[in-house]
Design a protein around this motif. Sequence first.
Motif, PDB file in Angstrom:
ATOM      1  N   GLU A  87      -8.392  -1.673  -3.813  1.00 23.15           N
ATOM      2  CA  GLU A  87      -7.541  -2.065  -4.938  1.00 23.15           C
ATOM      3  C   GLU A  87      -6.430  -2.933  -4.370  1.00 23.15           C
ATOM      4  OE1 GLU A  87      -5.441  -3.028  -8.041  1.00 23.15           O
ATOM      5  OE2 GLU A  87      -7.392  -2.025  -8.259  1.00 23.15           O
ATOM      6  N   ILE A  88      -6.412  -4.200  -4.776  1.00 23.17           N
ATOM      7  CA  ILE A  88      -5.470  -5.164  -4.216  1.00 23.17           C
ATOM      8  C   ILE A  88      -4.036  -4.670  -4.306  1.00 23.17           C
ATOM      9  CG2 ILE A  88      -4.500  -7.460  -4.516  1.00 23.17           C
ATOM     10  CD1 ILE A  88      -7.285  -8.360  -5.501  1.00 23.17           C
ATOM     11  N   PHE A  89      -3.699  -4.020  -5.429  1.00 22.76           N
ATOM     12  CA  PHE A  89      -2.300  -3.696  -5.680  1.00 22.76           C
ATOM     13  C   PHE A  89      -1.860  -2.398  -5.024  1.00 22.76           C
ATOM     14  CE2 PHE A  89      -3.428  -6.923  -8.656  1.00 22.76           C
ATOM     15  CZ  PHE A  89      -2.307  -7.740  -8.651  1.00 22.76           C
ATOM     16  N   VAL A  90      -2.737  -1.804  -4.204  1.00 17.07           N
ATOM     17  CA  VAL A  90      -2.285  -0.760  -3.296  1.00 17.07           C
ATOM     18  C   VAL A  90      -1.398  -1.377  -2.213  1.00 17.07           C
ATOM     19  CG1 VAL A  90      -3.088   0.794  -1.465  1.00 17.07           C
ATOM     20  CG2 VAL A  90      -4.147   0.880  -3.710  1.00 17.07           C
ATOM     21  N   ARG A  91      -1.649  -2.654  -1.906  1.00 11.57           N
ATOM     22  CA  ARG A  91      -0.814  -3.333  -0.925  1.00 11.57           C
ATOM     23  C   ARG A  91       0.608  -3.486  -1.474  1.00 11.57           C
ATOM     24  NH1 ARG A  91      -3.536  -7.855   2.818  1.00 11.57           N
ATOM     25  NH2 ARG A  91      -1.296  -8.146   3.198  1.00 11.57           N
ATOM     26  N   PRO A  92       1.620  -3.026  -0.764  1.00 11.40           N
ATOM     27  CA  PRO A  92       2.990  -3.202  -1.252  1.00 11.40           C
ATOM     28  C   PRO A  92       3.416  -4.659  -1.286  1.00 11.40           C
ATOM     29  CG  PRO A  92       2.990  -2.286   0.976  1.00 11.40           C
ATOM     30  CD  PRO A  92       1.578  -2.246   0.490  1.00 11.40           C
ATOM     31  N   ASP A  93       2.705  -5.517  -0.526  1.00 13.10           N
ATOM     32  CA  ASP A  93       3.047  -6.937  -0.485  1.00 13.10           C
ATOM     33  C   ASP A  93       2.065  -7.791  -1.290  1.00 13.10           C
ATOM     34  OD1 ASP A  93       0.817  -6.665   1.100  1.00 13.10           O
ATOM     35  OD2 ASP A  93       1.639  -7.739   2.834  1.00 13.10           O
ATOM     36  N   ALA A  94       1.406  -7.185  -2.269  1.00  8.21           N
ATOM     37  CA  ALA A  94       0.400  -7.930  -3.041  1.00  8.21           C
ATOM     38  C   ALA A  94       0.992  -9.169  -3.694  1.00  8.21           C
ATOM     39  CB  ALA A  94      -0.228  -7.018  -4.102  1.00  8.21           C
ATOM     40  N   GLU A  95       2.211  -9.062  -4.222  1.00  7.08           N
ATOM     41  CA  GLU A  95       2.837 -10.223  -4.855  1.00  7.08           C
ATOM     42  C   GLU A  95       3.030 -11.361  -3.846  1.00  7.08           C
ATOM     43  OE1 GLU A  95       3.987  -6.679  -7.360  1.00  7.08           O
ATOM     44  OE2 GLU A  95       3.776  -7.114  -5.228  1.00  7.08           O
ATOM     45  N   ALA A  96       3.397 -11.014  -2.627  1.00  9.22           N
ATOM     46  CA  ALA A  96       3.574 -12.041  -1.590  1.00  9.22           C
ATOM     47  C   ALA A  96       2.232 -12.675  -1.233  1.00  9.22           C
ATOM     48  CB  ALA A  96       4.224 -11.425  -0.349  1.00  9.22           C
TER      49      ALA A  96
END
Length: 370
Positions: A87-96
């Motif tokens: 899940e991409i948005f598990v990454r805390p830096d997904a927005e970056a």
Amino acid sequence: MNGPPGLASRRAVGRAELVARLAETWVRRPSTPNRVVMMLTRACNLRCNMCLTWSARPERPPMTPEQVGGVLRQIDRLTWLDLTGGEIFVRPDAEAVFDEVTRATPALRMLHFPTNGWFGDRVERVASDFVARRPESDLIITVSLDGPRDVHDRIRGRAGSFDRAIATFRRLRELPGVSVFVGTTITSASQPHVVALGEYLHGEIPGFSAREWHWNWLQESGHFFRNTGSELQPDRSEPIVRTHVARRGLPRSPVELMELGFLVTLERYLRGEPTGISCQSLRSTCFISPEGDLYPCHVWDRPLGSLLESPFAALWAADETTAARREVERLDCGGCFTPCEAYPALAGSPLAASRSTLRGIARQLRRSEA
């Protein structure tokens, strides 16, 4: 939904540019691929029974946002990008990461990513930002739903997954300039419940159409899904794909035309018939792992080198890569027909794809008349 004034015309130009770039591969293998699947993380907040990527314990960390951008900048012909996980948005830096993607891909005309819908606020922010900054590019988001509430939560391994997914789908559906679809993976666990899921979607989502419902057959992969030998293969004898094709009706857009081609050819593939459509793996497409390794696709477990250690062009032109491409052409890879590889295959072989689609439609019409 429709976007601000002028968006439709800019998208039309962008789609024409996408087709022109894809058409290059009809006659030659380009110097870099025009379509890439990039996995951004193996981590996931759910515990899906058909995908075990969440169980991976990678020895190396995923690429940083800057490394993602650095790799993508080397693929100057990149027009079509699929970002995925985990899940991409598990990454805390997904927005970056999405910020780097947006800035690193000037030729991009189609961006797609799936989500389980758990992080609805963040997905919505990323989608809105991309549309504002890249109005010429299509943004397609697939929200995963595998059955009614209890079934979906059981398959996904976490209570509340269904409600989060539905809420995210509703929100994205209202965003101007975003195309959002429900995505269902057909497995032995979900297959008995697709009718009930369809009834829920049509009953609870105002104006919902089967055209907004994407189906995927269970795929197996050692390096991506980590589910080789899965016991969840669905029953191929059930005509559920044919029923879904009839439910969707005639296509009204290029995306729907592609979906029709996929579904009718998938039915032939599931019956054991050759598709007659050449895979584009390592010709115009490739897969990049979260750690930056180049693979032919998300199915074939054949690493070709690290993009953090070698320039993309060097790996793309390497003898091992061109040899792997020849193996794909001979189907030594095993052959498959999954959406991630089927859509570029259809786009890369338009005549064969048209023949396959028309044969499938004709067969379905004959069956309906019988």
